[in-house]
Motif scaffolding. Structure first.
Motif, PDB file in Angstrom:
ATOM      1  N   THR A 171       0.855  -1.192   0.000  1.00 27.37           N
ATOM      2  CA  THR A 171       0.000   0.000   0.000  1.00 27.37           C
ATOM      3  C   THR A 171       0.885   1.234   0.000  1.00 27.37           C
ATOM      4  O   THR A 171       1.777   1.360   0.854  1.00 27.37           O
ATOM      5  N   PRO A 172       0.709   2.168  -0.942  1.00 28.93           N
ATOM      6  CA  PRO A 172       1.582   3.343  -1.000  1.00 28.93           C
ATOM      7  C   PRO A 172       1.515   4.163   0.289  1.00 28.93           C
ATOM      8  O   PRO A 172       0.435   4.443   0.809  1.00 28.93           O
ATOM      9  N   ARG A 173       2.659   4.533   0.806  1.00 30.70           N
ATOM     10  CA  ARG A 173       2.723   5.389   1.978  1.00 30.70           C
ATOM     11  C   ARG A 173       2.591   6.862   1.588  1.00 30.70           C
ATOM     12  O   ARG A 173       2.307   7.707   2.431  1.00 30.70           O
ATOM     13  N   TYR A 174       2.843   7.171   0.335  1.00 32.29           N
ATOM     14  CA  TYR A 174       2.763   8.549  -0.171  1.00 32.29           C
ATOM     15  C   TYR A 174       1.928   8.540  -1.452  1.00 32.29           C
ATOM     16  O   TYR A 174       1.762   7.502  -2.088  1.00 32.29           O
ATOM     17  N   THR A 175       1.434   9.697  -1.833  1.00 29.25           N
ATOM     18  CA  THR A 175       0.593   9.782  -3.023  1.00 29.25           C
ATOM     19  C   THR A 175       1.347  10.233  -4.260  1.00 29.25           C
ATOM     20  O   THR A 175       0.811  10.171  -5.357  1.00 29.25           O
ATOM     21  N   ASP A 176       2.595  10.689  -4.084  1.00 32.20           N
ATOM     22  CA  ASP A 176       3.326  11.229  -5.227  1.00 32.20           C
ATOM     23  C   ASP A 176       4.817  11.205  -4.935  1.00 32.20           C
ATOM     24  O   ASP A 176       5.254  10.970  -3.799  1.00 32.20           O
ATOM     25  N   VAL A 177       5.597  11.461  -5.985  1.00 28.24           N
ATOM     26  CA  VAL A 177       7.030  11.687  -5.831  1.00 28.24           C
ATOM     27  C   VAL A 177       7.241  12.919  -4.956  1.00 28.24           C
ATOM     28  O   VAL A 177       6.479  13.888  -5.032  1.00 28.24           O
ATOM     29  N   ILE A 178       8.267  12.888  -4.125  1.00 32.86           N
ATOM     30  CA  ILE A 178       8.583  14.029  -3.272  1.00 32.86           C
ATOM     31  C   ILE A 178       9.802  14.729  -3.857  1.00 32.86           C
ATOM     32  O   ILE A 178      10.918  14.186  -3.845  1.00 32.86           O
ATOM     33  N   ALA A 179       9.592  15.920  -4.426  1.00 37.60           N
ATOM     34  CA  ALA A 179      10.655  16.704  -5.059  1.00 37.60           C
ATOM     35  C   ALA A 179      11.163  17.742  -4.067  1.00 37.60           C
ATOM     36  O   ALA A 179      10.377  18.495  -3.487  1.00 37.60           O
TER      37      ALA A 179
END
Length: 278
Positions: A171-179
């Protein structure tokens, strides 16, 4: 401590799984089968660029842009000097990397503990699959046992052929790439001339990403984390283990291996990553 210099590392052409030309220098690799298996490499996009469809992985990626601009979706880019955290199970792309782009990439097992399938394992499978199907624009096209044409993401096809099992995503812990823009962060300096700039700590397993800067003559005592510490030298010159090292050198310090002294012969900066603690 393990050390690897880009100047002593051969360049390898990435296989046909994706579309375009990408050459890599693999500086350091971890231990197959470990949840913290990893690959620290430098990539150079060749003539015609490099393209991938929108996809995701069951491992983490950390990307540092050495030269150029790295697009990671149709609308988003990592600027030169920026760092991106690409968490396991999170979609990104499509990518259209331009010729001449230079990046440092650390691929490693994610917080789920699923680990990381090494490049050597993937490239061997890549060659096998190419005999039974075809990689086109990042997808693998093949005919199944019932004679029906099928299409699958190239990375997924390689993983499943290598392991003999279905590729499962946590299950993804984040919804997007973190830039992350490192210039927006302040350095934290102590009296010894060692400066730290932590960009963030991620997941319950405390993956840490940041920078380390040493004034001339300053000594950093490495290898004092409860997990593997990776340094990528951006500039300057240091002395470690009786040898001197310059830019584009990778260092591995195992969990609690230190203190291992790294002394700056001249002002030096590193990208620093502490892998997940299991």
């Amino acid at each position: 401590m393990r050390v690897s210099k880009a100047s002593d590392t051969d360049s390898e052409r990435v296989g046909t799984m994706r579309e375009g030309t990408l050459d890599q220098k693999h500086l350091l690799v971890g231990e197959d089968g470990s949840p913290n298996n990893y690959d620290l490499n430098m990539g150079l996009t060749g003539g015609g660029g490099w393209r991938t469809p929108r996809h995701r992985h069951n491992f983490d990626q950390i990307r540092y842009v050495i030269k150029g601009r790295l697009p990671y979706t149709e609308n988003d880019v990592l600027e030169e000097g920026w760092v991106g955290y690409f968490p396991e199970s999170v979609h990104y792309g499509p990518q259209e990397r331009p010729e001449g782009l230079r990046t440092m990439v650390l691929q490693c097992g994610g917080a789920s503990g699923a680990g990381y399938l090494s490049v050597a394992q993937r490239e061997a499978v890549n060659a096998e699959l190419a005999k039974a199907g075809e990689f086109k624009k990042g997808l693998y096209h093949y005919t199944d046992a019932n004679g029906v044409s099928q299409t699958k993401d190239g990375s997924e096809a390689i993983f499943e052929h290598a392991t003999g099992g279905k590729l499962e995503f946590a299950t993804p812990r984040y919804t997007d790439v973190i830039a992350m823009n490192p210039e927006a962060y302040d350095w934290q300096k102590d009296d010894s001339g060692v400066c730290e700039k932590w960009l963030g700590s991620f997941t319950e397993r405390d993956l840490r990403i940041g920078f380390l800067r040493l004034d001339s003559g300053a000594v950093y005592q490495a290898g004092q984390f409860p997990s593997i510490e990776i340094l990528f030298q951006i500039n300057g010159r240091v002395s470690a283990g009786g040898e001197e090292y310059g830019p584009e050198t990778g260092y591995e310090f195992l969990a609690n291996e230190g203190p291992v002294p790294v002394e700056a012969v001249e002002p030096t900066e590193f990208l620093r990553v502490v892998l997940h603690t299991f």
